[in-house]
Design an enzyme around this catalytic site. Sequence first.
Site, short mmCIF file in Angstrom:
data_model
loop_
_atom_site.label_atom_id
_atom_site.label_comp_id
_atom_site.label_asym_id
_atom_site.label_seq_id
_atom_site.Cartn_x
_atom_site.Cartn_y
_atom_site.Cartn_z
N GLU A 76 0.89 -1.17 0.00
CA GLU A 76 0.00 0.00 0.00
C GLU A 76 0.91 1.20 0.00
O GLU A 76 1.68 1.40 0.95
CB GLU A 76 -0.87 0.03 1.26
CG GLU A 76 -1.81 -1.14 1.40
CD GLU A 76 -2.77 -1.24 0.25
OE1 GLU A 76 -3.06 -2.38 -0.15
OE2 GLU A 76 -3.21 -0.20 -0.26
N CYS A 103 -2.23 8.53 4.59
CA CYS A 103 -2.17 8.14 3.17
C CYS A 103 -3.45 8.53 2.44
O CYS A 103 -3.45 8.59 1.21
CB CYS A 103 -1.91 6.65 3.05
SG CYS A 103 -3.03 5.67 4.03
P1 NAP Z 1 8.77 4.33 3.92
O1 NAP Z 1 9.83 5.34 3.96
O2 NAP Z 1 8.49 3.69 2.61
O3 NAP Z 1 9.16 3.20 4.99
C1 NAP Z 1 8.34 2.05 5.22
C2 NAP Z 1 9.24 0.89 5.64
O4 NAP Z 1 9.94 0.38 4.49
C3 NAP Z 1 10.33 1.28 6.63
O5 NAP Z 1 10.55 0.20 7.51
C4 NAP Z 1 11.54 1.51 5.75
O6 NAP Z 1 12.75 1.33 6.41
C5 NAP Z 1 11.35 0.45 4.69
N1 NAP Z 1 11.98 0.81 3.42
C6 NAP Z 1 11.79 1.95 2.72
N2 NAP Z 1 12.50 1.92 1.58
C7 NAP Z 1 13.16 0.73 1.55
C8 NAP Z 1 14.06 0.12 0.64
N3 NAP Z 1 14.43 0.71 -0.50
N4 NAP Z 1 14.55 -1.11 0.95
C9 NAP Z 1 14.18 -1.72 2.12
N5 NAP Z 1 13.35 -1.17 3.03
C10 NAP Z 1 12.83 0.03 2.75
O7 NAP Z 1 7.36 4.88 4.46
P2 NAP Z 1 7.04 5.83 5.68
O8 NAP Z 1 8.22 5.94 6.56
O9 NAP Z 1 5.78 5.40 6.31
O10 NAP Z 1 6.84 7.22 4.91
C11 NAP Z 1 5.61 7.83 4.63
C12 NAP Z 1 5.11 7.47 3.24
O11 NAP Z 1 4.32 6.29 3.32
C13 NAP Z 1 4.18 8.49 2.62
O12 NAP Z 1 4.55 8.71 1.28
C14 NAP Z 1 2.78 7.89 2.66
O13 NAP Z 1 1.91 8.18 1.64
C15 NAP Z 1 3.05 6.45 2.67
N6 NAP Z 1 2.02 5.77 3.46
C16 NAP Z 1 1.12 4.99 2.81
C17 NAP Z 1 0.12 4.35 3.52
C18 NAP Z 1 -0.88 3.47 2.81
O14 NAP Z 1 -1.78 2.92 3.41
N7 NAP Z 1 -0.77 3.29 1.52
C19 NAP Z 1 0.07 4.49 4.90
C20 NAP Z 1 1.02 5.27 5.54
C21 NAP Z 1 2.01 5.91 4.81
P3 NAP Z 1 13.59 2.62 6.90
O15 NAP Z 1 12.65 3.49 7.64
O16 NAP Z 1 14.68 2.03 7.71
O17 NAP Z 1 14.05 3.32 5.66
#
Ligand code: NAP
Length: 468
Positions: free
Chosen positions: A241, A276
């Site tokens: 998601e 989100c």
């Molecule tokens: P994120 O930066 O993508 O991080 C989510 C998880 O994935 C963290 O544990 C992160 O580890 C890991 N991760 C990120 N990139 C990676 C990679 N290249 N390789 C391996 N692991 C990786 O998301 P976030 O911290 O929640 O940031 C907010 C974003 O999420 C916003 O853009 C928002 O829209 C989206 N979001 C979406 C939803 C939904 O339901 N679709 C809900 C909440 C948030 P690290 O932190 O150690 O990098």
Amino acid sequence: MPNFIETYHCRTGTVNPISYPVSSFDDLSKCLEQASDAYYSGALLDINVRTNFLNELCGQIVARKQDLFDLYTSETSLSRPRFETEFDRTLNQLRLYRDAAIALEQQRTESVLADRIISKKPLPVGPIAVFGASNFPLAYSTLGGDVMGAFAAGCPVIVKGHPFHAGTSLLSSEIIRDTLRKLKLHPGIFGHVLDDGYRIGQALVQDARIKGCGFTGSYEGGMALYRIAQSREEPIPFFAEMGSLNPVVILPDTENLTSHLHKLVDSITTDAGQFCTKPGIIFCPSSLIEEAIQTMNARFNQTTTHPMLHPSLQTRYETRLHEIQSTNTGKLYVKQDQEFSVTQGFIHVQNTELNHFETLRQEVFGPFCVLSEFNDFGMIAHTLTKLNGQLTTTIIGKNPEQSTLFNIACSMAGRVILSGVPTGVAVIQEMHHGGPYPASSDSRFTAVGEASILRFVRYVSVQKSHGT
Ligand code: NAP
């Protein structure tokens, strides 16, 4: 010596005194070995064992509520009312998925043919890796929907804890482990690792013992891990998601515009817009634009600003605002909070400008939106079809369901809102939280609601001859 993860309290701008060790590859390897053993020994196959586990887990979470509250509020800057809402949601979700597991178990069917009997049953797909989101430390993280959905389906889980709330994630992990110990269940049913980069998380998805993944977070993170999952020797289902713009269209016949705009601004600013499903673009007809600008500007100015969840999210947010400003287009209506230095507001642009500048059509994770003015209603259908897949699309007006945009909205989003706001994802059977790519990696499945456990189930037919 391991590296350590620090957590922040953005309300006070301080680093928390306790830091948490990053997991080693040995730690990960042990989790994987145990998860695989738990799966092949059928540790959660029996529905009674599973429901008993989820019931006991509920009790343990309630018993540790104060500890969870202390860590949650110190690591996130979120308020007590927000904690209470998320805590209740976490428990309700768990109970709902337990009931969904019972209902799924009853789906076993059998057909008696002339020469044989064929039955079909749902089975867990295997050990699942879960990556929780930064913005829901309980309901979308270690005690959250993906983990509980996978447990309800009978799968062992390994969580890669989110570093922004590492302490809450570790405490959640301790609560699950205590429950397993108390019930004398296989310890491999649950594993937890922390990472200060991407190595552990990527190795987790790469490992052949992992048979599926749940991810909530950014597009970049989701797609990086999705590609790893698909390029393995044995590709596996990866349910991501990701971000969404959540467009809102105000129809020219809209009545009570002020009330709708107040609700939209509240939806954009609650908890600093770190949802989100936050409305990211509002399309407004020229006939209503002056009223919309004045009403929104006044509401943004009156509304209390919340701190961001983490300094790195604040930096990312400021960078996005800078990119938007650099287009030198439209007019900004923003205020900056003195206490937390968080800017909130909107930019008014023409629809042609929105179509021209890609950066205006990309998610801004924070209390900001684009107000796009149109004078040719026909162009809105064109603009919407050019937007990517969305978690939600909203239409506001007298009869939004009769609007020519309704079918377009359904084709591009997982949830269509009629004269309401997209934030507030109820955990119920009718909820679909997903949407066409890039909102999610598989629009057929939901991350919220009973049906979310189907992501972690596969069916097996068993055929036998009469008399065997
Ligand atoms: P994120 O930066 O993508 O991080 C989510 C998880 O994935 C963290 O544990 C992160 O580890 C890991 N991760 C990120 N990139 C990676 C990679 N290249 N390789 C391996 N692991 C990786 O998301 P976030 O911290 O929640 O940031 C907010 C974003 O999420 C916003 O853009 C928002 O829209 C989206 N979001 C979406 C939803 C939904 O339901 N679709 C809900 C909440 C948030 P690290 O932190 O150690 O990098």
